[in-house]
Design a protein around this motif. Structure first.
Motif, PDB file in Angstrom:
ATOM      1  N   HIS A  74       4.873   4.488  -4.314  1.00  0.00           N
ATOM      2  CA  HIS A  74       4.744   4.820  -2.898  1.00  0.00           C
ATOM      3  C   HIS A  74       4.398   3.606  -2.034  1.00  0.00           C
ATOM      4  CE1 HIS A  74       5.078   9.238  -3.316  1.00  0.00           C
ATOM      5  NE2 HIS A  74       4.740   8.922  -4.559  1.00  0.00           N
ATOM      6  N   TYR A  75       3.888   2.547  -2.632  1.00  0.00           N
ATOM      7  CA  TYR A  75       3.618   1.338  -1.848  1.00  0.00           C
ATOM      8  C   TYR A  75       4.400   0.115  -2.318  1.00  0.00           C
ATOM      9  CZ  TYR A  75       0.443  -0.295  -5.585  1.00  0.00           C
ATOM     10  OH  TYR A  75      -0.084  -0.712  -6.773  1.00  0.00           O
ATOM     11  N   LEU A 135       6.745   4.975   9.522  1.00  0.00           N
ATOM     12  CA  LEU A 135       7.275   4.829   8.167  1.00  0.00           C
ATOM     13  C   LEU A 135       6.202   5.290   7.194  1.00  0.00           C
ATOM     14  CD1 LEU A 135       9.565   3.942   6.318  1.00  0.00           C
ATOM     15  CD2 LEU A 135       8.664   1.601   6.415  1.00  0.00           C
ATOM     16  N   LEU A 136       6.516   6.362   6.464  1.00  0.00           N
ATOM     17  CA  LEU A 136       5.585   6.959   5.503  1.00  0.00           C
ATOM     18  C   LEU A 136       6.018   6.603   4.091  1.00  0.00           C
ATOM     19  CD1 LEU A 136       3.360   8.880   4.476  1.00  0.00           C
ATOM     20  CD2 LEU A 136       4.933  10.788   4.899  1.00  0.00           C
ATOM     21  N   ASP A 137       5.242   5.787   3.420  1.00  0.00           N
ATOM     22  CA  ASP A 137       5.485   5.330   2.059  1.00  0.00           C
ATOM     23  C   ASP A 137       6.728   4.437   1.991  1.00  0.00           C
ATOM     24  OD1 ASP A 137       3.165   6.468   1.150  1.00  0.00           O
ATOM     25  OD2 ASP A 137       4.125   8.193   0.220  1.00  0.00           O
ATOM     26  N   PHE A 138       6.835   3.698   0.857  1.00  0.00           N
ATOM     27  CA  PHE A 138       7.754   2.567   0.837  1.00  0.00           C
ATOM     28  C   PHE A 138       8.558   2.459  -0.456  1.00  0.00           C
ATOM     29  CE2 PHE A 138       3.789   1.980   3.074  1.00  0.00           C
ATOM     30  CZ  PHE A 138       4.230   1.766   4.368  1.00  0.00           C
ATOM     31  N   GLY A 139       8.566   3.537  -1.245  1.00  0.00           N
ATOM     32  CA  GLY A 139       9.327   3.512  -2.489  1.00  0.00           C
ATOM     33  C   GLY A 139       8.723   2.582  -3.523  1.00  0.00           C
ATOM     34  N   TYR A 140       9.458   2.426  -4.628  1.00  0.00           N
ATOM     35  CA  TYR A 140       8.959   1.655  -5.770  1.00  0.00           C
ATOM     36  C   TYR A 140       9.185   0.162  -5.608  1.00  0.00           C
ATOM     37  CZ  TYR A 140       7.516   1.284 -10.680  1.00  0.00           C
ATOM     38  OH  TYR A 140       6.830   1.012 -11.832  1.00  0.00           O
ATOM     39  N   SER A 141      10.306  -0.209  -4.969  1.00  0.00           N
ATOM     40  CA  SER A 141      10.641  -1.631  -4.899  1.00  0.00           C
ATOM     41  C   SER A 141      11.253  -1.980  -3.551  1.00  0.00           C
ATOM     42  CB  SER A 141      11.610  -2.016  -6.021  1.00  0.00           C
ATOM     43  OG  SER A 141      12.854  -1.368  -5.835  1.00  0.00           O
ATOM     44  N   PRO A 142      11.048  -3.208  -3.085  1.00  0.00           N
ATOM     45  CA  PRO A 142      11.584  -3.598  -1.782  1.00  0.00           C
ATOM     46  C   PRO A 142      13.105  -3.662  -1.748  1.00  0.00           C
ATOM     47  CG  PRO A 142      10.522  -5.465  -2.866  1.00  0.00           C
ATOM     48  CD  PRO A 142      10.192  -4.250  -3.669  1.00  0.00           C
ATOM     49  N   ASP A 143      13.743  -3.985  -2.863  1.00  0.00           N
ATOM     50  CA  ASP A 143      15.209  -4.087  -2.826  1.00  0.00           C
ATOM     51  C   ASP A 143      15.843  -2.750  -2.467  1.00  0.00           C
ATOM     52  OD1 ASP A 143      14.374  -3.073  -5.308  1.00  0.00           O
ATOM     53  OD2 ASP A 143      16.156  -3.804  -6.347  1.00  0.00           O
ATOM     54  N   ALA A 144      15.319  -1.657  -3.015  1.00  0.00           N
ATOM     55  CA  ALA A 144      15.862  -0.334  -2.687  1.00  0.00           C
ATOM     56  C   ALA A 144      15.585   0.012  -1.229  1.00  0.00           C
ATOM     57  CB  ALA A 144      15.264   0.722  -3.608  1.00  0.00           C
ATOM     58  N   GLY A 152       7.618  -6.401   0.553  1.00  0.00           N
ATOM     59  CA  GLY A 152       8.964  -6.897   0.832  1.00  0.00           C
ATOM     60  C   GLY A 152       9.461  -6.463   2.200  1.00  0.00           C
ATOM     61  N   PHE A 153       9.112  -5.241   2.590  1.00  0.00           N
ATOM     62  CA  PHE A 153       9.464  -4.762   3.934  1.00  0.00           C
ATOM     63  C   PHE A 153       8.811  -5.628   4.996  1.00  0.00           C
ATOM     64  CE2 PHE A 153       8.072  -2.293   7.611  1.00  0.00           C
ATOM     65  CZ  PHE A 153       9.297  -1.881   8.121  1.00  0.00           C
ATOM     66  N   LEU A 154       7.528  -5.923   4.821  1.00  0.00           N
ATOM     67  CA  LEU A 154       6.823  -6.742   5.799  1.00  0.00           C
ATOM     68  C   LEU A 154       7.341  -8.178   5.810  1.00  0.00           C
ATOM     69  CD1 LEU A 154       3.174  -5.446   5.283  1.00  0.00           C
ATOM     70  CD2 LEU A 154       4.673  -4.990   7.240  1.00  0.00           C
ATOM     71  N   ALA A 155       7.706  -8.691   4.639  1.00  0.00           N
ATOM     72  CA  ALA A 155       8.237 -10.048   4.583  1.00  0.00           C
ATOM     73  C   ALA A 155       9.497 -10.179   5.445  1.00  0.00           C
ATOM     74  CB  ALA A 155       8.542 -10.428   3.136  1.00  0.00           C
ATOM     75  N   LYS A 156      10.300  -9.135   5.483  1.00  0.00           N
ATOM     76  CA  LYS A 156      11.540  -9.194   6.257  1.00  0.00           C
ATOM     77  C   LYS A 156      11.346  -8.845   7.721  1.00  0.00           C
ATOM     78  CE  LYS A 156      16.365  -7.811   6.357  1.00  0.00           C
ATOM     79  NZ  LYS A 156      17.503  -7.243   5.589  1.00  0.00           N
TER      80      LYS A 156
END
Length: 372
Positions: free
Chosen positions: A141-142, A105-114, A147-151
């Motif tokens: 980008h981070y 997984l390369l970069d994570f967008g602006y917000s975890p909800d998206a 939020g990704f890791l929390a889930k």
């Protein structure tokens, strides 16, 4: 920078962090300065989890052997759920070599909800992820990482690593405001959260192999006509356990002054496709997309460029400068150029004018397939 210097900087950083916070930061590694052996893969599938737009009318296409599978309607099983677009980028990379598969997984967008919303709608499997990469220290980008890791952290490998270009990724950044001389906060990547989630951070100022299939460029040399276009300002210091090591920066920075962001540790992520050449992914390319590709060629020893992909930060470029850069991109003779995110509509139009047989413009939800 030699490995010895890197390790001295790391020791200074560790001491500063220990003084600034009670949390242990033992989960930081320094990538080896030894030359890498560049891996070769047979296939790369790139799913665009987050970009700035979604176009449900895109048609499937194949350009110079690269397949573009469009995103379709972008709706989930519940029609009220739809792909989220935002200023940012996140790419789900699945590579194959013989019967061996890897997922990054390369970069994570602006917000975890998206990010979490789109993972669900696109039905990618995050539990397959072997490694995480952050391209540079901008929130778009981070921002979705924590939020990704929390889930998903409990479902991922215990020894999961985040590959970052270097200390610069953790610096505090601000954006110029509409009032001259004033700034608005743009945040900073918090390594305390990574430690709490038991994610080791690998600082990759030098080229580094990731998950046995990909490699990063390391620090990118500035050697083309390209220049860094205006973006954020950066503060290099450690405050309350947050921030980045300032021990080897300028006296002005050590006095607490902020300076225009040079993205000294931005790096590109690359794959070498068997028989086709390099796929170079520049998530923002502040230091120059041509510079990024040349760095990938130099560290890999592979001259052939199959694809140049990602954000190129040319949206704000003046027309004459943009035309020059696109001409330099053309000299690299890529099979395809795939602009995303901050590349800008102006870049896409200019690239289509100068390289009419070589451009693919995907959107959120698109899948690109590169194969031998």
């Amino acid at each position: 920078m030699t490995e010895a210097i890197e390790r001295r900087s790391f020791l200074k950083l560790s001491a500063a962090l220990a003084a600034g916070a009670a949390t242990s930061f033992a989960c930081v590694e320094i990538a080896s300065a030894a030359p890498i052996e560049v891996p070769t893969v047979d296939r790369l599938s790139m799913r665009v989890l987050i970009d700035s737009a979604h176009d449900q009318f895109l048609k499937p296409s194949t350009v110079q052997g690269v397949q573009h599978q469009p995103p379709g309607s972008g709706r989930g099983a519940d029609y009220r759920q739809v792909l989220h677009n935002q200023w940012g980028l996140s790419l789900f990379l699945e590579s194959q070599r013989a019967d061996e598969g890897r997922t990054i997984l390369l970069d994570f967008g602006y917000s975890p909800d998206a990010l979490l919303n789109n993972i669900g709608i696109l039905k990618v499997d995050p539990t397959k992820i072997d490694a995480l990469i952050v391209s540079h220290g901008h929130h778009d980008h981070y921002g979705g990482l924590d939020g990704f890791l929390a889930k998903y952290r409990d479902a991922l490998a215990p020894d999961l690593k985040l590959y970052a270009g270097g200390e610069d990724n953790f610096c505090h950044r601000v954006s110029p405001s509409s009032v001259q001389g004033q700034f608005t906060d743009f945040g900073q990547l918090d390594r305390r959260e990574l430690t709490a989630r038991q994610v080791a951070t690998v600082l990759c100022e030098t080229p580094t192999v990731v998950a046995g299939h990909a490699f990063t460029t390391g620090q990118i040399k500035r050697r083309s006509i390209e220049r860094i276009l205006p973006n954020t300002f950066v503060e290099r210091a450690i405050k309350d356990g947050l921030g980045c090591d300032a021990s080897h920066y300028s006296p002005a920075e050590l006095q607490g002054k902020i300076i225009p962001d040079e993205h000294v540790h931005e790096h590109a992520t690359c794959f070498n496709i068997r028989g086709k050449g390099l796929v170079v992914i520049s998530s923002c390319g502040h230091v120059g997309i041509v510079n990024s590709v040349r760095q990938a060629q130099e560290v890999s020893g592979v001259e052939k460029v199959h694809a140049i992909v990602g954000g190129f930060h040319l949206g704000p470029a003046p027309k004459d400068y943009l035309q020059q850069v696109v001409a330099e991109v053309g000299k690299l003779k890529p099979d395809v150029v795939v602009p995303m995110h901050c590349s800008g509509l102006n870049f896409a139009l200019e690239a289509q004018a100068q390289l009419p047989e070589n451009v693919i413009v995907p959107t959120t939800g698109s899948r690109l397939i590169f194969s031998a």
